[in-house]
Design a protein around this motif. Structure first.
Motif, short mmCIF file in Angstrom:
data_model
loop_
_atom_site.label_atom_id
_atom_site.label_comp_id
_atom_site.label_asym_id
_atom_site.label_seq_id
_atom_site.Cartn_x
_atom_site.Cartn_y
_atom_site.Cartn_z
N ARG A 18 1.85 -1.24 -4.26
CA ARG A 18 0.52 -0.79 -4.64
C ARG A 18 -0.52 -1.75 -4.06
N GLY A 19 -1.79 -1.34 -4.18
CA GLY A 19 -2.86 -2.21 -3.75
C GLY A 19 -3.16 -2.15 -2.27
N LEU A 20 -2.58 -1.18 -1.54
CA LEU A 20 -2.86 -1.05 -0.12
C LEU A 20 -4.26 -0.47 0.08
N PRO A 21 -4.94 -0.80 1.18
CA PRO A 21 -6.28 -0.28 1.42
C PRO A 21 -6.27 1.24 1.52
N PRO A 22 -7.24 1.92 0.90
CA PRO A 22 -7.31 3.38 1.00
C PRO A 22 -7.59 3.84 2.43
N VAL A 23 -7.10 5.02 2.76
CA VAL A 23 -7.30 5.59 4.08
C VAL A 23 -8.54 6.48 4.07
N ILE A 24 -9.38 6.35 5.08
CA ILE A 24 -10.46 7.32 5.32
C ILE A 24 -10.03 8.12 6.54
N SER A 25 -9.40 9.24 6.30
CA SER A 25 -8.80 10.02 7.37
C SER A 25 -9.83 10.90 8.06
N PRO A 26 -9.53 11.39 9.26
CA PRO A 26 -10.41 12.36 9.91
C PRO A 26 -10.65 13.60 9.05
N GLY A 73 -12.06 6.49 11.00
CA GLY A 73 -11.25 7.69 11.18
C GLY A 73 -10.27 7.63 12.33
N LYS A 74 -10.66 6.96 13.43
CA LYS A 74 -9.82 7.00 14.62
C LYS A 74 -9.01 5.73 14.87
N VAL A 75 -9.51 4.60 14.37
CA VAL A 75 -8.83 3.34 14.64
C VAL A 75 -8.07 2.82 13.42
N LEU A 76 -8.74 2.79 12.28
CA LEU A 76 -8.10 2.22 11.09
C LEU A 76 -7.19 3.21 10.35
N ALA A 77 -7.55 4.49 10.37
CA ALA A 77 -6.80 5.46 9.58
C ALA A 77 -5.32 5.57 9.95
N PRO A 78 -4.95 5.66 11.24
CA PRO A 78 -3.52 5.82 11.57
C PRO A 78 -2.63 4.70 11.04
N PRO A 79 -2.94 3.40 11.31
CA PRO A 79 -2.05 2.36 10.77
C PRO A 79 -2.08 2.27 9.25
N LEU A 80 -3.26 2.53 8.64
CA LEU A 80 -3.33 2.49 7.18
C LEU A 80 -2.49 3.61 6.57
N LYS A 81 -2.45 4.77 7.23
CA LYS A 81 -1.63 5.88 6.73
C LYS A 81 -0.16 5.52 6.80
N ILE A 82 0.25 4.87 7.87
CA ILE A 82 1.65 4.43 8.00
C ILE A 82 1.99 3.45 6.88
N LEU A 83 1.08 2.51 6.61
CA LEU A 83 1.29 1.55 5.53
C LEU A 83 1.35 2.25 4.17
N GLU A 84 0.50 3.27 4.00
CA GLU A 84 0.47 4.01 2.74
C GLU A 84 1.80 4.71 2.50
N ILE A 85 2.33 5.36 3.53
CA ILE A 85 3.61 6.07 3.40
C ILE A 85 4.74 5.08 3.14
N ALA A 86 4.76 4.00 3.93
CA ALA A 86 5.80 2.99 3.76
C ALA A 86 5.68 2.32 2.40
#
Length: 323
Positions: free
Chosen positions: A267-275, A247-260
């Motif tokens: 497609r195929g980017l790792p899913p985000v587990i957000s806070p 939630g605190k370390v992996l989620a922020p960069p994964l969310k940026i990758l998801e948006i980009a």
């Protein structure tokens, strides 16, 4: 004569399923409204419509009897669509029968049993739940509106509550969360959501309706039952430390990758587990669905049947790949 039903958001997950169900019925004729032609496939009629624009929506709604709003998107898009719907309805001499998809998100962080009369949460206007609240407010005085507030919609192809969870289980990033997964899932199968929308159209039901399966399981139970059904066992026990890392370390960069990645069509980017997800999985809110059962005649798909449907197409794809 069949009832002509304009479906906004007809290319989305629920919109596609609803269009197909109405097309297969003997009483309805779906009209798929999209921003770009063509649409959903088959011989379903398609019209161009910018759902946020009153003029465009008025033109698309000419000659139809009912309208179903399945539009997702940004907070501004959801609110503008509701505003346009209200303006179109006010301008018509013969009102449309309207079905509007809201969400259990309007209840915010409520816990315990929550019925449709529960107060809305105080949420930021630009949040998902805040936008759903604003949309409902815009439709509060509109004639002939049935509002559906589903919990978490799962089923074959569900991007959020089936496909994402399957990917996380396969990657062993999800499993038994312990106390962090003891919240009620409020799962509802997509076929039941479609049945509820159909019932509102046919019965002319007004007001709001919570949608969730009877005796919805905890998130832990759902994750473990799904993992066993797809063969992703043994199920991993997720520690508090691991969840904090997600939630605190992996989620922020994964969310940026998801948006980009979304903007680039990747497609195929790792899913985000957000806070927000981690909070939801702990929240013990239980939707009271008696109104939907009594007024709409809802009978809920069991978890066993829902999991079988969710994974049926995946099993076929795996067998085809092996052959």
């Amino acid at each position: 004569m069949k009832t002509r039903v304009l479906i906004l958001g007809a290319t989305g997950y629920v919109g596609r399923r609803l269009a197909a169900a109405l097309h297969a019925s003997d009483w309805a004729e779906p009209v798929a409204a999209t921003r770009r032609k063509p649409v959903v496939g088959g011989d379903i009629e398609t019209v161009f419509c910018e759902a946020t624009d009153t003029v465009s929506l008025t033109q698309a709604a000419a000659g139809v009897d009912a309208l179903v709003n399945c539009v997702a998107g940004s907070a501004d898009t959801m609110v503008a669509t509701a505003r346009a719907m209200a303006e179109v309805q006010a301008s018509r001499s013969r009102p449309l029968r309207i079905v509007h998809f809201s969400s259990m998100a309007v209840y915010g962080d409520a816990v315990g049993k929550v019925d449709e009369d529960h107060p809305f949460a105080s949420l930021p206007a630009q949040s998902y739940g805040g936008a759903k609240i604003q949309a409902e407010a815009l439709l509060a005085d509109v004639l002939q509106v049935g509002i559906l507030r589903p919990g978490c919609i799962y089923g074959a192809g569900s991007p959020q509550w089936t496909e994402r969870i399957v990917r996380l289980l396969r990657a062993r990033r999800l499993g038994d969360l312990g106390p962090a997964g003891d919240g009620c899932s409020n799962l509802v199968h997509v076929d039941d959501v479609v049945a509820a929308a159909t019932a509102v159209l046919q019965r002319g039901a007004d007001g709001a309706f919570n949608l969730a399966m009877a005796g919805a399981p905890s998130w832990n139970v759902y994750f473990m039952r799904l993992a066993r059904a797809m063969g992703a066992v043994p199920v991993r026990r997720m520690t508090a430390r691991r969840l904090k890392l997600e939630g605190k370390v992996l989620a922020p960069p994964l969310k940026i990758l998801e948006i980009a990645g979304g903007k680039a069509g990747l497609r195929g980017l790792p899913p985000v587990i957000s806070p927000a997800l981690l909070r939801l999985w702990q929240q013990d809110i239980r939707l009271d669905v008696r109104r939907a059962e009594q007024v709409l005649g809802m009978q809920w798909t069991t978890l066993e049947a829902g999991l079988a449907e969710s994974l049926a197409s995946r099993s076929g794809q795996s067998e085809e790949a092996r052959n």
